[in-house]
Design a protein around this motif. Structure first.
Motif, PDB file in Angstrom:
ATOM      1  N   TYR A 146       0.831  -1.203   0.000  1.00 11.98           N
ATOM      2  CA  TYR A 146       0.000   0.000   0.000  1.00 11.98           C
ATOM      3  C   TYR A 146       0.870   1.260   0.000  1.00 11.98           C
ATOM      4  O   TYR A 146       0.534   2.265  -0.641  1.00 11.98           O
ATOM      5  CB  TYR A 146      -0.902  -0.029   1.233  1.00 11.98           C
ATOM      6  CG  TYR A 146      -1.927   1.074   1.296  1.00 11.98           C
ATOM      7  CD1 TYR A 146      -3.186   0.916   0.735  1.00 11.98           C
ATOM      8  CD2 TYR A 146      -1.653   2.277   1.937  1.00 11.98           C
ATOM      9  CE1 TYR A 146      -4.135   1.924   0.798  1.00 11.98           C
ATOM     10  CE2 TYR A 146      -2.590   3.295   2.009  1.00 11.98           C
ATOM     11  CZ  TYR A 146      -3.824   3.101   1.436  1.00 11.98           C
ATOM     12  OH  TYR A 146      -4.757   4.099   1.492  1.00 11.98           O
ATOM     13  N   ALA A 147       2.012   1.211   0.715  1.00 13.33           N
ATOM     14  CA  ALA A 147       2.881   2.384   0.829  1.00 13.33           C
ATOM     15  C   ALA A 147       3.624   2.681  -0.466  1.00 13.33           C
ATOM     16  O   ALA A 147       3.915   3.844  -0.767  1.00 13.33           O
ATOM     17  CB  ALA A 147       3.873   2.181   1.970  1.00 13.33           C
ATOM     18  N   ALA A 148       3.957   1.635  -1.249  1.00 16.21           N
ATOM     19  CA  ALA A 148       4.764   1.835  -2.466  1.00 16.21           C
ATOM     20  C   ALA A 148       4.052   2.690  -3.514  1.00 16.21           C
ATOM     21  O   ALA A 148       4.608   3.698  -3.970  1.00 16.21           O
ATOM     22  CB  ALA A 148       5.172   0.485  -3.040  1.00 16.21           C
ATOM     23  N   PRO A 149       2.822   2.357  -3.937  1.00 20.48           N
ATOM     24  CA  PRO A 149       2.146   3.236  -4.915  1.00 20.48           C
ATOM     25  C   PRO A 149       1.751   4.584  -4.329  1.00 20.48           C
ATOM     26  O   PRO A 149       1.690   5.588  -5.041  1.00 20.48           O
ATOM     27  CB  PRO A 149       0.918   2.429  -5.329  1.00 20.48           C
ATOM     28  CG  PRO A 149       0.671   1.481  -4.212  1.00 20.48           C
ATOM     29  CD  PRO A 149       2.022   1.152  -3.653  1.00 20.48           C
ATOM     30  N   LEU A 150       1.502   4.622  -3.005  1.00 28.43           N
ATOM     31  CA  LEU A 150       1.173   5.899  -2.377  1.00 28.43           C
ATOM     32  C   LEU A 150       2.345   6.866  -2.477  1.00 28.43           C
ATOM     33  O   LEU A 150       2.152   8.076  -2.666  1.00 28.43           O
ATOM     34  CB  LEU A 150       0.784   5.678  -0.911  1.00 28.43           C
ATOM     35  CG  LEU A 150       0.325   6.921  -0.139  1.00 28.43           C
ATOM     36  CD1 LEU A 150      -0.925   7.518  -0.758  1.00 28.43           C
ATOM     37  CD2 LEU A 150       0.083   6.580   1.324  1.00 28.43           C
TER      38      LEU A 150
ATOM     39  N   ASP B  29       1.508   5.604 -13.623  1.00 26.58           N
ATOM     40  CA  ASP B  29       1.345   4.176 -13.893  1.00 26.58           C
ATOM     41  C   ASP B  29       2.204   3.411 -12.892  1.00 26.58           C
ATOM     42  O   ASP B  29       3.406   3.238 -13.071  1.00 26.58           O
ATOM     43  CB  ASP B  29       1.772   3.850 -15.327  1.00 26.58           C
ATOM     44  CG  ASP B  29       1.444   2.408 -15.710  1.00 26.58           C
ATOM     45  OD1 ASP B  29       0.823   1.704 -14.873  1.00 26.58           O
ATOM     46  OD2 ASP B  29       1.824   1.983 -16.814  1.00 26.58           O
ATOM     47  N   THR B  30       1.579   2.994 -11.810  1.00 29.91           N
ATOM     48  CA  THR B  30       2.318   2.307 -10.747  1.00 29.91           C
ATOM     49  C   THR B  30       2.711   0.892 -11.124  1.00 29.91           C
ATOM     50  O   THR B  30       3.555   0.287 -10.460  1.00 29.91           O
ATOM     51  CB  THR B  30       1.468   2.268  -9.462  1.00 29.91           C
ATOM     52  OG1 THR B  30       0.194   1.654  -9.764  1.00 29.91           O
ATOM     53  CG2 THR B  30       1.232   3.663  -8.928  1.00 29.91           C
ATOM     54  N   SER B  31       2.113   0.351 -12.194  1.00 28.44           N
ATOM     55  CA  SER B  31       2.453  -1.028 -12.582  1.00 28.44           C
ATOM     56  C   SER B  31       3.876  -1.142 -13.094  1.00 28.44           C
ATOM     57  O   SER B  31       4.468  -2.231 -13.074  1.00 28.44           O
ATOM     58  CB  SER B  31       1.468  -1.522 -13.654  1.00 28.44           C
ATOM     59  OG  SER B  31       1.542  -0.697 -14.807  1.00 28.44           O
TER      60      SER B  31
ATOM     61  N   THR C 168       9.431  -0.610 -10.334  1.00 24.98           N
ATOM     62  CA  THR C 168      10.204  -1.817  -9.993  1.00 24.98           C
ATOM     63  C   THR C 168      10.024  -2.193  -8.530  1.00 24.98           C
ATOM     64  O   THR C 168      10.062  -3.383  -8.176  1.00 24.98           O
ATOM     65  CB  THR C 168      11.689  -1.571 -10.284  1.00 24.98           C
ATOM     66  OG1 THR C 168      12.131  -0.400  -9.564  1.00 24.98           O
ATOM     67  CG2 THR C 168      11.921  -1.342 -11.764  1.00 24.98           C
ATOM     68  N   LYS C 169       9.834  -1.224  -7.684  1.00 27.06           N
ATOM     69  CA  LYS C 169       9.635  -1.497  -6.271  1.00 27.06           C
ATOM     70  C   LYS C 169       8.362  -2.313  -6.052  1.00 27.06           C
ATOM     71  O   LYS C 169       8.355  -3.313  -5.319  1.00 27.06           O
ATOM     72  CB  LYS C 169       9.555  -0.178  -5.512  1.00 27.06           C
ATOM     73  CG  LYS C 169       9.469  -0.303  -4.009  1.00 27.06           C
ATOM     74  CD  LYS C 169       9.169   1.057  -3.381  1.00 27.06           C
ATOM     75  CE  LYS C 169      10.164   2.107  -3.824  1.00 27.06           C
ATOM     76  NZ  LYS C 169       9.861   3.441  -3.267  1.00 27.06           N
ATOM     77  N   ILE C 170       7.291  -1.897  -6.725  1.00 27.76           N
ATOM     78  CA  ILE C 170       6.017  -2.603  -6.581  1.00 27.76           C
ATOM     79  C   ILE C 170       6.094  -3.986  -7.215  1.00 27.76           C
ATOM     80  O   ILE C 170       5.582  -4.968  -6.670  1.00 27.76           O
ATOM     81  CB  ILE C 170       4.886  -1.764  -7.215  1.00 27.76           C
ATOM     82  CG1 ILE C 170       4.748  -0.435  -6.475  1.00 27.76           C
ATOM     83  CG2 ILE C 170       3.570  -2.527  -7.187  1.00 27.76           C
ATOM     84  CD1 ILE C 170       3.755   0.509  -7.100  1.00 27.76           C
TER      85      ILE C 170
ATOM     86  N   LYS D   4      -6.794  -0.315  -6.374  1.00 25.97           N
ATOM     87  CA  LYS D   4      -6.746   0.671  -5.299  1.00 25.97           C
ATOM     88  C   LYS D   4      -6.135   1.971  -5.789  1.00 25.97           C
ATOM     89  O   LYS D   4      -6.624   3.071  -5.473  1.00 25.97           O
ATOM     90  CB  LYS D   4      -5.916   0.117  -4.133  1.00 25.97           C
ATOM     91  CG  LYS D   4      -5.966   0.951  -2.874  1.00 25.97           C
ATOM     92  CD  LYS D   4      -7.325   0.887  -2.223  1.00 25.97           C
ATOM     93  CE  LYS D   4      -7.349   1.608  -0.901  1.00 25.97           C
ATOM     94  NZ  LYS D   4      -8.684   1.595  -0.272  1.00 25.97           N
ATOM     95  N   CYS D   5      -5.074   1.904  -6.595  1.00 23.04           N
ATOM     96  CA  CYS D   5      -4.417   3.110  -7.118  1.00 23.04           C
ATOM     97  C   CYS D   5      -5.345   3.892  -8.032  1.00 23.04           C
ATOM     98  O   CYS D   5      -5.419   5.123  -7.954  1.00 23.04           O
ATOM     99  CB  CYS D   5      -3.149   2.723  -7.869  1.00 23.04           C
ATOM    100  SG  CYS D   5      -1.841   2.111  -6.804  1.00 23.04           S
ATOM    101  N   ASN D   6      -6.047   3.193  -8.919  1.00 23.93           N
ATOM    102  CA  ASN D   6      -6.976   3.871  -9.822  1.00 23.93           C
ATOM    103  C   ASN D   6      -8.074   4.588  -9.041  1.00 23.93           C
ATOM    104  O   ASN D   6      -8.485   5.701  -9.392  1.00 23.93           O
ATOM    105  CB  ASN D   6      -7.579   2.874 -10.788  1.00 23.93           C
ATOM    106  CG  ASN D   6      -6.529   2.287 -11.731  1.00 23.93           C
ATOM    107  OD1 ASN D   6      -5.502   2.907 -11.994  1.00 23.93           O
ATOM    108  ND2 ASN D   6      -6.782   1.089 -12.241  1.00 23.93           N
ATOM    109  N   THR D   7      -8.541   3.946  -7.969  1.00 19.17           N
ATOM    110  CA  THR D   7      -9.585   4.565  -7.145  1.00 19.17           C
ATOM    111  C   THR D   7      -9.072   5.823  -6.460  1.00 19.17           C
ATOM    112  O   THR D   7      -9.752   6.855  -6.412  1.00 19.17           O
ATOM    113  CB  THR D   7     -10.091   3.563  -6.088  1.00 19.17           C
ATOM    114  OG1 THR D   7     -10.553   2.388  -6.740  1.00 19.17           O
ATOM    115  CG2 THR D   7     -11.217   4.164  -5.273  1.00 19.17           C
ATOM    116  N   ILE D   8      -7.841   5.760  -5.940  1.00 17.03           N
ATOM    117  CA  ILE D   8      -7.261   6.914  -5.235  1.00 17.03           C
ATOM    118  C   ILE D   8      -7.049   8.078  -6.196  1.00 17.03           C
ATOM    119  O   ILE D   8      -7.371   9.231  -5.881  1.00 17.03           O
ATOM    120  CB  ILE D   8      -5.936   6.506  -4.560  1.00 17.03           C
ATOM    121  CG1 ILE D   8      -6.200   5.540  -3.405  1.00 17.03           C
ATOM    122  CG2 ILE D   8      -5.190   7.739  -4.047  1.00 17.03           C
ATOM    123  CD1 ILE D   8      -4.934   4.996  -2.762  1.00 17.03           C
ATOM    124  N   VAL D   9      -6.512   7.809  -7.393  1.00 17.82           N
ATOM    125  CA  VAL D   9      -6.241   8.873  -8.364  1.00 17.82           C
ATOM    126  C   VAL D   9      -7.534   9.538  -8.809  1.00 17.82           C
ATOM    127  O   VAL D   9      -7.630  10.779  -8.884  1.00 17.82           O
ATOM    128  CB  VAL D   9      -5.467   8.308  -9.568  1.00 17.82           C
ATOM    129  CG1 VAL D   9      -5.397   9.340 -10.683  1.00 17.82           C
ATOM    130  CG2 VAL D   9      -4.059   7.888  -9.151  1.00 17.82           C
TER     131      VAL D   9
END
Length: 513
Positions: free
Chosen positions: A373-377, A416-418, A421-423, A449-454
């Protein structure tokens, strides 16, 4: 005036005398010739008073006064007095500098005594006459009076200004309010501190009384007719539509516009997204827990530094995730979490044997869902942090702010969090830097979750800043030179029509290409 006999008395029995009046001051200076130099026989009172008001008399008067003053300054007595007072003046100047340095660095006034004693020990002639806290307070009041006069002189040459007000807590944890004024002079934005004080309460009525009293005490009352704006946070006592401070001030200044702080709006929009989000609450609990665990324990902090040295981790100590600049703090805390994760993991694992708090933090640190959860945030919060820091600049205009807000929304849409490399490493191997992560409960679907937050972020940003499209605020875009044409291209013709009506705060700019 002096009298001059034009003709000497005749020895004859009948003497004819002509009385002429001369101006001593005009005759001593090379002034344009007129009757009071060559001689005037007009003895009317109005003629004399008219001459005293004329330029031909005033200019010689100034010349004579300057000569007298110059003679005084070059005299031996004057030079003697100056030399005698020079040493005392330098001593007072040093004391002024000392009290100014103490206040600038948030030091108590009681330090004034030993600071002067330190200067004396270093061989600086300070004198002992004013070496006490009472004199320090008097010096501080003199500095304040001079700055207040400068502020009033500055406001005299300004046509319009705005006030900014926000809460502050001092070292005694007493709620206080700070007041600033903001204006533009010769194309430069000016911000000056007015005062800080403690209102009776944080109700809108007491805040209104505090503003009225503060402006009167600091000499701003005579300039309040120039007030056109008031900036503050979004608290109900400030921006309330019925009884807020801005509403109360509009009764005295109907032309004033209330502005909700742009940086506060961004933080509120960010916080609105994560209300009731359990993973976000767990993440902030972890970050705060790590911060206070090492802050309150010198032993654990020393062990952490030792672990970083042994493991060769180029990390930093944990950061606090809340404060006046919350978004930048969150970005620093997330960066430290991943950069120093290996040292945190190792040190907390060793300390968890006899420390229940360390054990709880270690269990949260090895959680797969929290770390994922912290990585894309961290990726999402980067553009928001840049926007927050930009909105906090003192020289920003509404036009610049709107451009930055639009650019931030575009960056969020392109995030684009996909590809991170960390994730990918966390999702693929379910580990981070060689340490396995544990999945407790259902596995987090980070992409959804990322799409919803953005999406929620963009909607809330539009909602929080929708009033920037108001006609009055929209007209201020003319003040942002970045929105002006940078150069005149061949074959293009720009024609601008500007209509101003300050009573209704309308400024229209029409540009025809």
């Amino acid at each position: 005036m002096s009298e001059k006999s034009a003709k000497p008395p005749q020895p004859a029995s009948r003497v004819s005398v002509s009385i002429h009046f001369l101006c001593n001051r005009c005759t001593n200076i090379k002034a344009p010739k007129h009757n009071f130099i060559t001689g005037s026989n007009n003895i009317r009172f109005s003629t004399v008073t008219d001459h005293e008001k004329s330029i031909s008399h005033i200019h010689p008067s100034k010349v004579v006064a300057s000569r007298v003053e110059a003679a005084k300054k070059t005299s031996v007595a004057h030079k003697t007095v100056i030399s005698l007072n020079e040493a005392a003046r330098k001593q007072i100047e040093l004391k002024f500098r000392n009290i100014h340095a103490l206040v600038k660095n948030n030091r108590p006034i009681s330090d004034f005594t030993w600071l002067n004693e330190l200067d004396i020990a270093k061989g600086v002639d300070q004198g002992t006459t004013y070496n006490n806290p009472t004199a320090a307070t008097a010096f501080l009041e003199c500095i304040s009076a001079v700055e207040r006069e400068r502020m009033n002189d500055l406001l005299t040459g300004i046509k319009f200004f705005s006030l900014t007000m926000d809460g502050s807590i001092d070292n005694a944890v007493v709620e206080q309010e700070t007041l600033f004024f903001r204006a533009a002079k010769n194309g430069k934005i000016i911000s000056r501190f007015v005062c800080i004080g403690e209102p009776n309460s944080i109700s809108s009525a007491d805040l209104y009384k505090f503003v009225k009293d503060s402006t009167q005490e600091n000499g701003l009352e005579k300039h309040m007719s120039k007030l056109v704006g008031f900036g503050s946070d979004g608290a109900a006592s400030m921006m309330g539509k019925k009884t807020g401070l801005v509403t109360l001030m509009k009764h005295d200044h109907p032309e004033m516009i209330g502005i909700h702080c742009l940086a506060h709006r961004l933080e509120l929009a960010f916080k609105d997204i994560f209300k009731g989000d359990k993973l976000y609450m767990q993440l902030t609990t972890l970050l705060l827990g790590i911060y206070y665990f090492y802050k309150n324990s010198p032993k654990q902090r020393k062990c952490l530094k030792r672990s970083m040295e042994i493991l060769d981790v180029k990390g930093t100590l944990p950061h606090r995730v809340c404060g006046s600049r919350w978004l930048p703090h969150m970005k620093k805390a997330l960066g430290t979490l991943f950069k120093t994760h290996l040292a945190f993991f190792t040190q907390l694992q060793n300390a968890s044997n006899g420390n229940a708090k360390a054990e709880g933090l270690f269990r949260m640190l090895e959680s797969y869902n929290i770390l994922l959860y912290a990585a894309p945030l961290q990726e999402i919060i980067g553009p928001l942090t840049r926007l927050s820091l930009t909105l906090q600049k003192t020289d920003i205009t509404l036009g610049d702010a709107k451009d930055m807000i639009c650019a931030t929304k575009e960056l969020l849409l392109q995030t684009d969090t996909s590809d991170c490399t960390k994730i990918q490493s966390i999702v693929k191997d379910k580990e981070w830097i060689g340490h396995p992560l544990k999945v407790r409960g259902s596995e987090l679907k980070f992409q959804n979750k990322c799409n919803t937050i953005v999406s929620a972020l963009i909607k809330l940003i539009d909602l929080r800043y929708k009033d920037l499209n108001d006609d009055v605020l929209e007209s201020t875009l003319i003040g942002s030179f970045r929105n002006w044409p940078c150069e005149m291209k061949s074959g293009m013709f720009y024609l601008c029509f500007i209509t101003m009506n300050f009573n209704k705060h309308i400024v229209y700019l029409y540009m025809i290409n």
